[in-house]
Motif scaffolding. Structure first.
Motif: not given
Length: 583
Positions: A168-178, A350-355, A382-393
């Motif tokens: 979630i961290f590197y997807t949120t911070v870095g975007g597609l390039k990361a 998937q997180l980058n795409t769904v956001s 923010s969407t990446v973070v929320i979806v990521g947390v839901v997926c962990v649950a």
């Protein structure tokens, strides 16, 4: 022992730290992620190599690395025919799907459905995709956590949050390039680990010849079972035809794949990336299949599941790795790094795409206007973070399911067919209208949900059981308790592959490989029928049709017209491929 443990965790920690550093670099050093174009498309300055490696990495999850060896060990090698049908998938995607989507240059592929049909169909398809992804990502997370648990003994629910937080961290911070560059890095860990396991496996079992002989003697070798019965679990036709429909969905219309193709600066580079990816995936499938054959050659006289060395077949590969690599410090950690890398790359993609999908297809629609680029970037992160947390649950739910490969393909089959059918109607059938597309998609979704969940319920209640290849316990130690073989009491043998209860509907025994096939055919057939029965006057840009259909229906249409179908100005190199260009 302590030194060995340090080496294992060091290999794992190295991969995780490098992934974080890439995210930090693209998020804070190269600070160009504050626009939609930069965050989702990398500013359209990506090159073929990282995009191809990212595509391969994002499609090679723990489901592939653990599921394919388990599939080959339990059911034989018929599934590996998937590695030889790639050329057909390349032709279909390049000639039908890729030219249209590359020309449109859409941030969300579902915007196509609004241009071709209406906003209602776009919204429903986006919702179906988002939900399917949120249900799929926990499976991707759980599998490597299970492998880590097998090797280290750490609790699965302690491992999954760590994996997810890094992703979630590197997807949120870095975007597609990361995402793309971490995928490329992680694919190195995955490749090295797979090759290392194959080499050690051959050394341990005495070479390629011994592997082939053991699998032939154990009735595992099979590639050309040509029976056309769609109710057989695995045949040449169920695997090849079913996989073709499934992979077209994953490459031709999947937002993550299309997003990466569009991120390349020219159509020729997008086409090359697709071709390299397909062949790369074929190699991966064959390599993981080889590992499954090695596992059988190793344990042909003492099945680890029946001997209670492991709980079920999803633990076969970690058990095999610990067995053959335990004397080499760090190698087991490298293997776990490869499994986790595969999960991270899939999850991040998937997180980058769904956001982007949620932002373009829901947030913008609800607001009624487009916000500033900086605000849009914040919303997607923010969407990446929320979806990521839901997926962990949701990992807690996935833990209750059984199987790996069949489970993953079955779950994706609920939505693959409906989504592929509506895009195919729009691209290939000029007379298909919004009413037909909607009816076809919803009918396909309803029918496939009924079939797939009915089949899963029958499997869980033991009313539907698949015939596994014979395993031996003759070479197991005498002082252990052996599990009994599968009990088929109350079931009858429907065919070579299936035992079923008399009260189970036959349609529930359809091969899981054909879920995407049947869903697509139902959606297209119903969509065309409704469109012909209730015709409507349509006004859409011919560019929304695939080139071969467009040139046939609109022979006077000039492909040199550079006006994009979405109304946005586009640079010369992004325009439609001319008619005289060889695809």
């Amino acid at each position: 022992m302590e030194l060995s443990l340090v080496a294992e965790f060091s290999a794992f920690a190295c991969m995780m730290i490098l992934s974080v550093l890439i995210g930090l670099y693209y998020g804070f050093v190269e600070r160009k992620q504050n626009t939609v174009n930069d965050y989702l498309l990398g500013g359209k300055h990506m090159s073929v190599f990282p995009i191809t490696m990212s595509l391969i990495a994002s499609h090679i999850s723990g489901i592939t690395l653990l599921g394919v060896p388990s599939e080959v060990y339990v059911y034989g090698t018929q599934y590996l025919v998937i590695g030889f049908i790639n050329v057909f998938i390349i032709i279909i995607v390049i000639y039908i799907y890729l030219p249209v989507f590359y020309d449109l240059q859409l941030t969300s592929v579902y915007e196509y459905l609004e241009l071709r049909f209406n906003s209602t169909i776009r919204g429903i398809c986006s919702l179906i995709y988002a939900i399917s992804l949120i249900l799929y990502i926990p499976v991707v997370i759980y599998i490597p956590a299970l492998a880590f648990n097998q090797v280290s003994g750490l609790n699965v629910h302690a491992i999954t949050p760590i994996i997810c937080v890094v992703c979630i961290f590197y997807t949120t911070v870095g975007g597609l390039k990361a995402v793309v560059w971490t995928d490329a890095l992680q694919s190195v860990f995955t490749t090295v680990s797979v090759i290392a396991v194959i080499v050690l496996g051959f050394i341990n079992i005495g070479g390629f010849g011994n592997m082939i002989k053991a699998n032939a003697d154990g009735d595992r070798l099979e590639l050309f079972k040509m029976d056309v019965d769609p109710f057989l679990r695995n045949t040449f036709w169920t695997v090849s035809v079913g996989t073709t429909f499934s992979w077209i969905t994953g490459l031709g219309i999947h937002p993550g794949a299309v997003q990466r193709f569009v991120a390349l600066p020219s159509y020729n580079k997008a086409r090359k990336s697709l071709i390299y990816f397909i062949f790369g995936m074929g190699v991966v499938k064959i390599f993981t299949g080889l590992i499954g054959m090695q596992i059988y050659a190793k344990y042909k006289d003492c099945d680890p599941v029946r001997a209670k060395f492991i709980q079920n077949d999803r633990n076969l590969l970690p058990y095999f790795v610990m067995d053959v690599a335990s004397k080499i410090p760090g190698l087991t950690g490298l293997f776990i790094s490869g499994i986790v890398s595969a999960a991270l790359s899939t999850m991040s993609a998937q997180l980058n795409t769904v956001s982007g999908t949620i932002y373009e297809d829901f947030v913008v629609k609800m607001l009624g206007f487009k916000v500033t680029q900086l605000t849009a970037s914040v919303i997607m992160k923010s969407t990446v973070v929320i979806v990521g947390v839901v997926c962990v649950a949701l990992v807690i739910v996935v833990e209750k399911l059984s199987g790996i490969l069949q489970m993953a393909i079955s779950l994706s089959g609920v939505t693959n067919g409906p989504l592929l059918s509506v895009f195919t109607l729009g691209l290939c059938f000029p007379w298909a209208n919004s009413r037909g597309a909607l009816c076809g998609m919803l009918t396909s979704l309803a029918v496939m949900s009924w079939i797939i969940f009915g089949a899963q319920e029958a499997i869980m209640s033991k009313k539907l059981q698949f015939v596994q290849r014979e395993v031996s316990v003759a070479g197991c130690p005498a002082n252990i308790t052996i599990l009994n073989s599968t009990d088929y009491t109350g079931l009858y043998r429907m065919n070579d592959d299936v035992y079923v209860s008399p009260d189970v509907r036959k349609i529930f025994t359809l091969s899981y490989n054909h879920y995407s096939t049947l869903g697509t055919l139902i959606g297209v057939a119903v969509g065309l029928a409704v469109s012909l029965i209730f015709p409507t006057e349509q006004d859409y840009d011919p560019k929304l049709l695939t080139p071969c259909i467009r040139n046939f229906v609109f022979p006077k249409y000039m492909a040199q017209d550079k006006k994009p179908a979405n109304g946005k100005p586009a640079p010369e190199e992004y325009a439609l491929v001319p008619q005289d260009t060889k695809l």
